[in-house]
Scaffold this active site. Structure first.
Site, mmCIF file in Angstrom:
data_model
loop_
_atom_site.group_PDB
_atom_site.id
_atom_site.type_symbol
_atom_site.label_atom_id
_atom_site.label_comp_id
_atom_site.label_asym_id
_atom_site.label_seq_id
_atom_site.Cartn_x
_atom_site.Cartn_y
_atom_site.Cartn_z
ATOM 1 N N GLU A 278 67.822 76.993 -4.276
ATOM 2 C CA GLU A 278 66.984 75.864 -4.730
ATOM 3 C C GLU A 278 65.649 76.396 -5.269
ATOM 4 O O GLU A 278 65.139 75.905 -6.276
ATOM 5 C CB GLU A 278 66.726 74.866 -3.600
ATOM 6 C CG GLU A 278 67.964 74.117 -3.112
ATOM 7 C CD GLU A 278 68.721 73.408 -4.229
ATOM 8 O OE1 GLU A 278 68.093 72.891 -5.154
ATOM 9 O OE2 GLU A 278 69.963 73.385 -4.176
ATOM 10 N N TRP A 281 66.231 77.384 -8.640
ATOM 11 C CA TRP A 281 66.137 76.312 -9.647
ATOM 12 C C TRP A 281 64.684 76.090 -10.058
ATOM 13 O O TRP A 281 64.374 75.798 -11.211
ATOM 14 C CB TRP A 281 66.749 75.007 -9.124
ATOM 15 C CG TRP A 281 68.231 74.952 -9.385
ATOM 16 C CD1 TRP A 281 69.226 75.175 -8.475
ATOM 17 C CD2 TRP A 281 68.875 74.696 -10.655
ATOM 18 N NE1 TRP A 281 70.446 75.072 -9.099
ATOM 19 C CE2 TRP A 281 70.265 74.773 -10.426
ATOM 20 C CE3 TRP A 281 68.418 74.405 -11.927
ATOM 21 C CZ2 TRP A 281 71.207 74.566 -11.445
ATOM 22 C CZ3 TRP A 281 69.349 74.207 -12.956
ATOM 23 C CH2 TRP A 281 70.721 74.284 -12.706
ATOM 24 N N TRP A 309 68.214 55.250 -28.138
ATOM 25 C CA TRP A 309 67.618 54.593 -26.967
ATOM 26 C C TRP A 309 67.360 53.123 -27.257
ATOM 27 O O TRP A 309 67.144 52.740 -28.406
ATOM 28 C CB TRP A 309 66.280 55.274 -26.606
ATOM 29 C CG TRP A 309 66.388 56.743 -26.338
ATOM 30 C CD1 TRP A 309 65.900 57.742 -27.118
ATOM 31 C CD2 TRP A 309 67.042 57.377 -25.238
ATOM 32 N NE1 TRP A 309 66.198 58.972 -26.563
ATOM 33 C CE2 TRP A 309 66.898 58.780 -25.411
ATOM 34 C CE3 TRP A 309 67.732 56.916 -24.119
ATOM 35 C CZ2 TRP A 309 67.418 59.702 -24.509
ATOM 36 C CZ3 TRP A 309 68.250 57.838 -23.223
ATOM 37 C CH2 TRP A 309 68.099 59.213 -23.421
ATOM 38 N N ASN A 344 65.551 64.552 -3.423
ATOM 39 C CA ASN A 344 66.172 65.086 -4.646
ATOM 40 C C ASN A 344 67.414 64.306 -5.094
ATOM 41 O O ASN A 344 67.578 63.995 -6.271
ATOM 42 C CB ASN A 344 66.536 66.555 -4.448
ATOM 43 C CG ASN A 344 67.134 67.157 -5.702
ATOM 44 O OD1 ASN A 344 66.515 67.141 -6.766
ATOM 45 N ND2 ASN A 344 68.363 67.651 -5.604
ATOM 46 N N TRP A 362 64.382 59.456 -21.541
ATOM 47 C CA TRP A 362 64.072 60.228 -20.327
ATOM 48 C C TRP A 362 62.591 60.564 -20.234
ATOM 49 O O TRP A 362 62.037 60.686 -19.144
ATOM 50 C CB TRP A 362 64.926 61.490 -20.231
ATOM 51 C CG TRP A 362 64.742 62.484 -21.355
ATOM 52 C CD1 TRP A 362 65.443 62.560 -22.509
ATOM 53 C CD2 TRP A 362 63.773 63.563 -21.427
ATOM 54 N NE1 TRP A 362 64.985 63.601 -23.300
ATOM 55 C CE2 TRP A 362 63.967 64.234 -22.652
ATOM 56 C CE3 TRP A 362 62.765 64.012 -20.573
ATOM 57 C CZ2 TRP A 362 63.188 65.330 -23.051
ATOM 58 C CZ3 TRP A 362 61.995 65.106 -20.963
ATOM 59 C CH2 TRP A 362 62.207 65.749 -22.191
ATOM 60 N N TRP A 385 64.603 66.094 -15.360
ATOM 61 C CA TRP A 385 64.951 64.983 -16.263
ATOM 62 C C TRP A 385 65.944 65.428 -17.322
ATOM 63 O O TRP A 385 66.903 64.710 -17.629
ATOM 64 C CB TRP A 385 63.685 64.375 -16.885
ATOM 65 C CG TRP A 385 63.065 63.413 -15.916
ATOM 66 C CD1 TRP A 385 62.097 63.703 -15.005
ATOM 67 C CD2 TRP A 385 63.441 62.049 -15.694
ATOM 68 N NE1 TRP A 385 61.827 62.591 -14.234
ATOM 69 C CE2 TRP A 385 62.625 61.566 -14.639
ATOM 70 C CE3 TRP A 385 64.362 61.184 -16.278
ATOM 71 C CZ2 TRP A 385 62.731 60.245 -14.169
ATOM 72 C CZ3 TRP A 385 64.463 59.882 -15.813
ATOM 73 C CH2 TRP A 385 63.656 59.419 -14.768
HETATM 74 P P1 FAD Z 1 64.049 71.513 -0.647
HETATM 75 O O1 FAD Z 1 65.442 71.076 -0.755
HETATM 76 O O2 FAD Z 1 63.538 71.818 0.709
HETATM 77 O O3 FAD Z 1 63.893 72.779 -1.587
HETATM 78 C C1 FAD Z 1 62.876 73.779 -1.381
HETATM 79 C C2 FAD Z 1 62.062 73.943 -2.642
HETATM 80 O O4 FAD Z 1 62.900 74.366 -3.711
HETATM 81 C C3 FAD Z 1 61.403 72.663 -3.139
HETATM 82 O O5 FAD Z 1 60.203 72.411 -2.458
HETATM 83 C C4 FAD Z 1 61.205 72.969 -4.618
HETATM 84 O O6 FAD Z 1 60.068 73.772 -4.827
HETATM 85 C C5 FAD Z 1 62.438 73.795 -4.938
HETATM 86 N N1 FAD Z 1 63.506 72.939 -5.482
HETATM 87 C C6 FAD Z 1 64.483 72.297 -4.802
HETATM 88 N N2 FAD Z 1 65.316 71.657 -5.656
HETATM 89 C C7 FAD Z 1 64.841 71.888 -6.899
HETATM 90 C C8 FAD Z 1 65.260 71.500 -8.206
HETATM 91 N N3 FAD Z 1 66.363 70.760 -8.406
HETATM 92 N N4 FAD Z 1 64.536 71.907 -9.272
HETATM 93 C C9 FAD Z 1 63.433 72.682 -9.109
HETATM 94 N N5 FAD Z 1 62.985 73.084 -7.883
HETATM 95 C C10 FAD Z 1 63.680 72.694 -6.801
HETATM 96 N N6 FAD Z 1 60.397 69.197 -8.035
HETATM 97 C C11 FAD Z 1 59.070 69.429 -8.023
HETATM 98 O O7 FAD Z 1 58.582 70.284 -7.267
HETATM 99 N N7 FAD Z 1 58.240 68.723 -8.851
HETATM 100 C C12 FAD Z 1 58.702 67.760 -9.693
HETATM 101 O O8 FAD Z 1 57.912 67.170 -10.442
HETATM 102 C C13 FAD Z 1 60.097 67.492 -9.696
HETATM 103 N N8 FAD Z 1 60.616 66.510 -10.485
HETATM 104 C C14 FAD Z 1 61.977 66.265 -10.464
HETATM 105 C C15 FAD Z 1 62.495 65.263 -11.288
HETATM 106 C C16 FAD Z 1 63.871 64.979 -11.293
HETATM 107 C C17 FAD Z 1 64.420 63.895 -12.187
HETATM 108 C C18 FAD Z 1 64.721 65.710 -10.450
HETATM 109 C C19 FAD Z 1 66.195 65.419 -10.425
HETATM 110 C C20 FAD Z 1 64.209 66.724 -9.639
HETATM 111 C C21 FAD Z 1 62.840 67.011 -9.626
HETATM 112 N N9 FAD Z 1 62.287 68.011 -8.798
HETATM 113 C C22 FAD Z 1 60.936 68.257 -8.825
HETATM 114 C C23 FAD Z 1 63.161 68.887 -7.999
HETATM 115 C C24 FAD Z 1 63.446 68.418 -6.554
HETATM 116 O O9 FAD Z 1 63.812 67.079 -6.535
HETATM 117 C C25 FAD Z 1 62.259 68.629 -5.601
HETATM 118 O O10 FAD Z 1 61.737 69.930 -5.734
HETATM 119 C C26 FAD Z 1 62.701 68.433 -4.146
HETATM 120 O O11 FAD Z 1 63.233 67.158 -3.957
HETATM 121 C C27 FAD Z 1 61.526 68.649 -3.218
HETATM 122 O O12 FAD Z 1 61.892 68.388 -1.894
HETATM 123 P P2 FAD Z 1 61.925 69.553 -0.822
HETATM 124 O O13 FAD Z 1 60.673 70.340 -0.885
HETATM 125 O O14 FAD Z 1 62.256 68.950 0.493
HETATM 126 O O15 FAD Z 1 63.133 70.430 -1.360
#
Ligand code: FAD
Length: 478
Positions: A278, A281, A309, A344, A362, A385
């Site tokens: 993650e 990502w 759109w 997420n 989007w 997005w």
């Molecule tokens: P955990 O599951 O604990 O993951 C640990 C860390 O990994 C997160 O804190 C984050 O830094 C990173 N991470 C996890 N999943 C992703 C992912 N899919 N993409 C990129 N990094 C990830 N994340 C943001 O930090 N800022 C945003 O503005 C953001 N916007 C998003 C918009 C959309 C439409 C989607 C689908 C995802 C977005 N994310 C964003 C990614 C993700 O949803 C969040 O990072 C995550 O939900 C944060 O929760 P957590 O810290 O408990 O994640």
């Protein structure tokens, strides 16, 4: 002893901070500086920044210094300090947004030309975006081989602390309140119930996660009704915690556990690998933003520039305010508004719903997220997005249209998440909690959830919305 400015941005920590370490170890007296450019549009993130700065101010104070807070355009503020304090060097950690890169490149050239030592470092990422290229020396476009290449090279842990004694130069500073970060938004009242923007709290959350939830992270991370993820995203975004510190914490915990039972360590390893991917990502998002800066506004797949759109302010408002009539979508949007964060899985569901079922661009959704998320991050948000909308590189295919009812039933099987954020559903039986319009009139009355009165009617028919989106998609493929 010469003076050096360390200019802090989204790296609000003294640990794992290579710019700070280099200034100290190169024998400079350090002026720790934060500049607020006041160009930030009203957003939830400024609430976080206020408290993160308060915490950072305190940590510098505890080690004998004072954080210099200034308002204004970066170049002017730096120039004034350089002149006033006979500064010989400026150090900072790199940014990767198109605007950040443009400002920093200009500033580096300018101050170097004036004879200053200007040095920049990487504190935000495990790998620099230009480090990982494919066999033809081009950037990867698919996550899996990209991440494999990162793993192959080895993941870097936390940057070292300074070896030398820290010497601070105390300077005049604005009071934190004068940055007016708290005056931007009016919807932050409930944030303190959910968040403590301090480094100590972030480290505690990380430690707690590695002691327990990591074991079931692989399956629980998709469940918005339980706290199955780290919730570290706002800490990582503001830099209260560094991504490499997370890598180091995983390595340390892995070493400590290597002697324990194999069942325990198997689930631990699975959870850690998933967490690292993650973070991968997150890295990949920065990588794509760096190599394709236009992706902030433009779809990475050319054909999506022609997508028909159906812009509609009423639909957008209903989505933003959690009034779509689809419980999991409304719960997510209300969680976002009240807490500045959304799970997420739910981010993917609400994004898919806006773009596919409602056919709104989007970019509208991405803008709303940037305004309302505490972890609002241009790189991760843009990729999130583009991925959900099917228009990015290595994106989820457009034809995979999330059905909010079946997603709700699958990932919120007891209805606890939707009942928490949509109180109108509190008394709706489990059978109908993800589709309350199926209750007969008597049951709606008895559940205090009359659809079309106490809770909105669905704003779109799911089947028709899906078909319309797929037709539009076909039209851009021809
Ligand atoms: P955990 O599951 O604990 O993951 C640990 C860390 O990994 C997160 O804190 C984050 O830094 C990173 N991470 C996890 N999943 C992703 C992912 N899919 N993409 C990129 N990094 C990830 N994340 C943001 O930090 N800022 C945003 O503005 C953001 N916007 C998003 C918009 C959309 C439409 C989607 C689908 C995802 C977005 N994310 C964003 C990614 C993700 O949803 C969040 O990072 C995550 O939900 C944060 O929760 P957590 O810290 O408990 O994640």
């Amino acid at each position: 002893m010469d003076n050096a400015i360390v200019w802090f941005r989204d790296d609000l920590r003294l640990q794992d901070n290579p710019a700070f370490t280099a200034a100290v170890d190169n024998g400079y007296r350090v002026i720790p500086l934060v500049i607020s450019e006041q160009t930030v549009p009203a957003s939830a993130h400024t609430w976080w920044r206020h408290y993160a700065l308060a915490d950072f101010q305190q940590s510098i104070k505890s080690s004998g210094g004072n954080l210099c807070l200034r308002l204004g355009r970066a170049e002017g503020v730096l120039q004034t300090l350089i002149d006033e304090l006979q500064v010989k060097a400026v150090f900072w950690n790199r940014r990767y947004t198109p605007t950040g890169i443009a400002i920093d490149t200009g500033m580096k050239q300018h101050f170097k030309a004036l004879g200053l030592e200007v040095k920049t470092f990487n504190a935000a990422l495990i790998k620099e975006p230009w480090q990982i290229l494919n066999k033809t020396q081009k950037p990867y476009r698919v996550f899996t081989p990209y991440w494999k290449a990162c793993l192959h090279e080895g993941l870097a842990g936390a940057n070292p602390l300074p070896e030398k004694k820290i010497h601070w130069l105390r300077t005049e500073s604005l009071a934190l309140q004068e940055l007016e970060l708290l005056d931007h938004i009016r919807w932050d009242k409930q944030f303190p119930e959910h968040w403590k923007p301090t480094r100590a709290e972030g480290l505690e959350q990380l430690n707690h996660f590695l002691q327990g939830p990591v074991h079931s992270y692989d399956c629980d991370r998709d469940r918005p009704d339980i706290v199955g993820t780290t919730r570290l995203s706002p800490y990582l975004h503001s830099g209260l915690i560094g991504v490499r510190e997370v890598v180091s914490a995983i390595e340390l915990e892995t070493a400590l556990r290597s002697t324990r039972s194999s069942v325990d360590s198997a689930s631990f390893v699975t959870g850690c690998d998933k967490l690292l991917s993650e973070l991968g990502w997150r890295e990949f998002s920065y990588y794509l933003l760096y190599h394709h800066p236009e992706c902030v506004r433009e779809p990475l797949q050319e054909s999506f520039k022609r997508f028909p759109w159906k812009k509609d302010q009423k639909l957008l408002r209903a989505w933003q305010s959690g009034q779509t009539g689809y419980p999991i979508v409304d719960a997510g949007m209300r969680e976002l508004w009240q807490t500045g964060w959304m799970h997420n899985r739910v981010r993917m569901i609400v994004a898919s719903f806006l773009v596919k079922h409602l056919m709104q661009p989007w970019q509208e959704g991405a803008d709303w997220f940037m305004q309302t998320l505490l972890d609002a991050d241009l790189a991760s948000n843009t990729q999130g997005w583009q991925w959900t909308s099917g228009c990015g590189v290595d994106a989820s295919p457009f034809f995979r249209v999330f059905n909010p009812v079946s997603q709700g039933k699958k990932f919120d099987p007891d209805g606890a998440y939707v009942r928490r954020w949509v109180p109108e559903l509190k008394r709706v039986p489990l059978k109908q909690v993800h589709e309350p319009w199926l209750m007969d009139a008597g049951l709606q009355q008895a559940s205090n959830c009359v659809v079309g009165d106490q809770y909105p009617k669905p704003i779109v028919d799911l089947k028709q919305g899906r078909e319309r989106a797929l037709e539009a998609w076909q039209s851009i493929r021809e």
